[in-house]
Motif scaffolding. Structure first.
Motif, PDB file in Angstrom:
ATOM      1  N   ALA A  29      76.903 -20.032  99.129  1.00  0.00           N
ATOM      2  CA  ALA A  29      77.490 -18.846  99.752  1.00  0.00           C
ATOM      3  C   ALA A  29      76.652 -17.611  99.482  1.00  0.00           C
ATOM      4  O   ALA A  29      75.917 -17.531  98.498  1.00  0.00           O
ATOM      5  CB  ALA A  29      78.902 -18.632  99.200  1.00  0.00           C
ATOM      6  N   ILE A  30      76.792 -16.648 100.386  1.00  0.00           N
ATOM      7  CA  ILE A  30      76.241 -15.308 100.186  1.00  0.00           C
ATOM      8  C   ILE A  30      77.440 -14.384  99.994  1.00  0.00           C
ATOM      9  O   ILE A  30      78.292 -14.290 100.870  1.00  0.00           O
ATOM     10  CB  ILE A  30      75.411 -14.839 101.396  1.00  0.00           C
ATOM     11  N   GLY A  31      77.499 -13.732  98.857  1.00  0.00           N
ATOM     12  CA  GLY A  31      78.609 -12.821  98.584  1.00  0.00           C
ATOM     13  C   GLY A  31      78.479 -11.537  99.390  1.00  0.00           C
ATOM     14  O   GLY A  31      77.396 -10.958  99.491  1.00  0.00           O
ATOM     15  N   LEU A  32      79.582 -11.101  99.993  1.00  0.00           N
ATOM     16  CA  LEU A  32      79.640  -9.847 100.743  1.00  0.00           C
ATOM     17  C   LEU A  32      80.664  -8.942 100.077  1.00  0.00           C
ATOM     18  O   LEU A  32      81.764  -9.380  99.761  1.00  0.00           O
ATOM     19  CB  LEU A  32      80.035 -10.115 102.202  1.00  0.00           C
ATOM     20  N   ASP A  33      80.294  -7.670  99.855  1.00  0.00           N
ATOM     21  CA  ASP A  33      81.177  -6.781  99.118  1.00  0.00           C
ATOM     22  C   ASP A  33      80.793  -5.340  99.427  1.00  0.00           C
ATOM     23  O   ASP A  33      79.646  -4.940  99.216  1.00  0.00           O
ATOM     24  CB  ASP A  33      81.026  -7.065  97.621  1.00  0.00           C
ATOM     25  N   TRP A  34      81.737  -4.527  99.934  1.00  0.00           N
ATOM     26  CA  TRP A  34      81.461  -3.122 100.252  1.00  0.00           C
ATOM     27  C   TRP A  34      81.054  -2.326  99.020  1.00  0.00           C
ATOM     28  O   TRP A  34      80.392  -1.314  99.118  1.00  0.00           O
ATOM     29  CB  TRP A  34      82.681  -2.476 100.897  1.00  0.00           C
ATOM     30  N   GLY A  35      81.456  -2.761  97.872  1.00  0.00           N
ATOM     31  CA  GLY A  35      81.169  -2.036  96.646  1.00  0.00           C
ATOM     32  C   GLY A  35      79.876  -2.466  95.967  1.00  0.00           C
ATOM     33  O   GLY A  35      79.586  -2.023  94.871  1.00  0.00           O
ATOM     34  N   THR A  36      79.100  -3.329  96.613  1.00  0.00           N
ATOM     35  CA  THR A  36      77.875  -3.830  95.995  1.00  0.00           C
ATOM     36  C   THR A  36      76.653  -3.289  96.722  1.00  0.00           C
ATOM     37  O   THR A  36      76.591  -3.310  97.943  1.00  0.00           O
ATOM     38  CB  THR A  36      77.845  -5.379  96.047  1.00  0.00           C
ATOM     39  N   GLU A  37      75.697  -2.819  95.974  1.00  0.00           N
ATOM     40  CA  GLU A  37      74.426  -2.365  96.525  1.00  0.00           C
ATOM     41  C   GLU A  37      73.347  -3.336  96.068  1.00  0.00           C
ATOM     42  O   GLU A  37      73.355  -3.767  94.922  1.00  0.00           O
ATOM     43  CB  GLU A  37      74.117  -0.946  96.017  1.00  0.00           C
ATOM     44  N   GLY A  38      72.459  -3.671  96.930  1.00  0.00           N
ATOM     45  CA  GLY A  38      71.365  -4.565  96.548  1.00  0.00           C
ATOM     46  C   GLY A  38      71.024  -5.523  97.673  1.00  0.00           C
ATOM     47  O   GLY A  38      71.674  -5.545  98.722  1.00  0.00           O
ATOM     48  N   ILE A  39      70.017  -6.298  97.446  1.00  0.00           N
ATOM     49  CA  ILE A  39      69.548  -7.280  98.428  1.00  0.00           C
ATOM     50  C   ILE A  39      70.352  -8.562  98.254  1.00  0.00           C
ATOM     51  O   ILE A  39      70.558  -9.030  97.128  1.00  0.00           O
ATOM     52  CB  ILE A  39      68.045  -7.546  98.242  1.00  0.00           C
ATOM     53  N   GLN A  40      70.778  -9.122  99.366  1.00  0.00           N
ATOM     54  CA  GLN A  40      71.510 -10.391  99.313  1.00  0.00           C
ATOM     55  C   GLN A  40      70.606 -11.482  98.744  1.00  0.00           C
ATOM     56  O   GLN A  40      69.401 -11.497  98.966  1.00  0.00           O
ATOM     57  CB  GLN A  40      71.935 -10.839 100.713  1.00  0.00           C
ATOM     58  N   GLU A  41      71.241 -12.400  98.052  1.00  0.00           N
ATOM     59  CA  GLU A  41      70.545 -13.593  97.605  1.00  0.00           C
ATOM     60  C   GLU A  41      71.512 -14.761  97.628  1.00  0.00           C
ATOM     61  O   GLU A  41      72.727 -14.581  97.641  1.00  0.00           O
ATOM     62  CB  GLU A  41      69.923 -13.418  96.233  1.00  0.00           C
ATOM     63  N   PHE A  42      70.955 -15.961  97.687  1.00  0.00           N
ATOM     64  CA  PHE A  42      71.766 -17.177  97.686  1.00  0.00           C
ATOM     65  C   PHE A  42      70.979 -18.271  96.988  1.00  0.00           C
ATOM     66  O   PHE A  42      69.758 -18.197  96.866  1.00  0.00           O
ATOM     67  CB  PHE A  42      72.144 -17.598  99.111  1.00  0.00           C
ATOM     68  N   THR A  43      71.700 -19.262  96.520  1.00  0.00           N
ATOM     69  CA  THR A  43      71.049 -20.407  95.888  1.00  0.00           C
ATOM     70  C   THR A  43      71.068 -21.594  96.840  1.00  0.00           C
ATOM     71  O   THR A  43      71.918 -21.686  97.731  1.00  0.00           O
ATOM     72  CB  THR A  43      71.735 -20.806  94.567  1.00  0.00           C
ATOM     73  N   THR A  44      70.116 -22.453  96.649  1.00  0.00           N
ATOM     74  CA  THR A  44      70.073 -23.730  97.357  1.00  0.00           C
ATOM     75  C   THR A  44      69.796 -24.805  96.320  1.00  0.00           C
ATOM     76  O   THR A  44      68.913 -24.647  95.474  1.00  0.00           O
ATOM     77  CB  THR A  44      68.980 -23.745  98.440  1.00  0.00           C
ATOM     78  N   THR A  45      70.583 -25.870  96.390  1.00  0.00           N
ATOM     79  CA  THR A  45      70.407 -26.996  95.482  1.00  0.00           C
ATOM     80  C   THR A  45      69.777 -28.140  96.260  1.00  0.00           C
ATOM     81  O   THR A  45      70.215 -28.471  97.362  1.00  0.00           O
ATOM     82  CB  THR A  45      71.751 -27.430  94.879  1.00  0.00           C
ATOM     83  N   PHE A  46      68.747 -28.724  95.664  1.00  0.00           N
ATOM     84  CA  PHE A  46      68.042 -29.855  96.255  1.00  0.00           C
ATOM     85  C   PHE A  46      68.184 -31.061  95.343  1.00  0.00           C
ATOM     86  O   PHE A  46      68.286 -30.932  94.129  1.00  0.00           O
ATOM     87  CB  PHE A  46      66.545 -29.554  96.385  1.00  0.00           C
ATOM     88  N   THR A  47      68.170 -32.227  95.956  1.00  0.00           N
ATOM     89  CA  THR A  47      67.985 -33.453  95.206  1.00  0.00           C
ATOM     90  C   THR A  47      66.638 -34.013  95.642  1.00  0.00           C
ATOM     91  O   THR A  47      66.094 -33.598  96.669  1.00  0.00           O
ATOM     92  CB  THR A  47      69.143 -34.444  95.428  1.00  0.00           C
ATOM     93  N   TYR A  48      66.100 -34.936  94.901  1.00  0.00           N
ATOM     94  CA  TYR A  48      64.759 -35.441  95.178  1.00  0.00           C
ATOM     95  C   TYR A  48      64.583 -36.775  94.465  1.00  0.00           C
ATOM     96  O   TYR A  48      65.379 -37.159  93.603  1.00  0.00           O
ATOM     97  CB  TYR A  48      63.692 -34.423  94.736  1.00  0.00           C
ATOM     98  N   ASP A  49      63.522 -37.478  94.829  1.00  0.00           N
ATOM     99  CA  ASP A  49      63.260 -38.781  94.226  1.00  0.00           C
ATOM    100  C   ASP A  49      62.657 -38.649  92.834  1.00  0.00           C
ATOM    101  O   ASP A  49      63.068 -39.340  91.909  1.00  0.00           O
ATOM    102  CB  ASP A  49      62.324 -39.601  95.121  1.00  0.00           C
TER     103      ASP A  49
END
Length: 190
Positions: A150-170
């Protein structure tokens, strides 16, 4: 032996490796639109995940003896800064959707039907020295996203959006210092 901070300074060559000096390159499956090498600049955080060797217990006359089992690799998570074009987010969502579509619960049309390798790719994490030199290079093989968070959205937050991605691999491997892939995966970079 008396404490002497100079012993630590002598043992920690060049002041130690810094966690902030790294870059990430992520290839995309062939059937997806390739994105620029933004990952090198917008992957804000990553990790070198754990690799564990399992244990197999064998009991003989009531006494357990332990043997080495199979190696397993922990999932890999990266944190991405979101740009206003959503270029990396769009690419990761398209990759995830191609594996299992949002609406149809099936592989998306246009994905080659040549098994799991059709939707897998690879990634490289370069650990850099303070002078910009390549210290160590990890290659993640058979990688695909399992969660675009998820990307958090909030009127009270200043800053650049960020999000995580989880990968699986061999598996991940450490590439030799004279590897041909020294800094990139070639044309397909993220």
């Amino acid at each position: 032996m008396a404490f002497n901070v100079d012993n630590l300074k002598g043992a920690l060559k060049f002041g130690g490796t810094r966690s902030s000096l790294f870059e990430v390159y992520l290839s995309m499956p062939q059937y997806l639109t390739q994105v620029s090498e933004l990952g090198r600049f917008l992957v804000r955080a990553a990790e070198i995940p754990a690799a564990s060797v399992g244990v197999v217990d064998v009991t003989y006359f009531g006494r357990a003896t332990r043997f080495a089992g199979n190696r397993t690799f922990a999932d890999w998570t990266v944190t991405v800064l979101n740009d206003e074009d959503f270029e990396i987010r769009d690419a990761l969502e398209a990759w995830s959707n191609s594996i299992n579509s949002y609406a149809g619960n099936r592989r998306a049309p246009g994905v080659p039907d040549n098994g799991a390798n059709s939707y897998k790719a690879s990634a490289i994490v370069n650990q850099l020295g303070k002078d910009g030199s390549l210290l160590r290079q990890y290659e993640f093989q058979g990688i695909f996203p399992t969660e675009v968070a998820a990307i958090g959205l909030d009127w009270g937050t200043e800053g650049i959006q960020e999000f995580t991605t989880t990968f699986t691999y061999d598996q991940w491997v450490v590439l030799p210092q004279n590897s041909a892939a020294q800094t990139t995966l070639g044309a397909q970079q993220f």
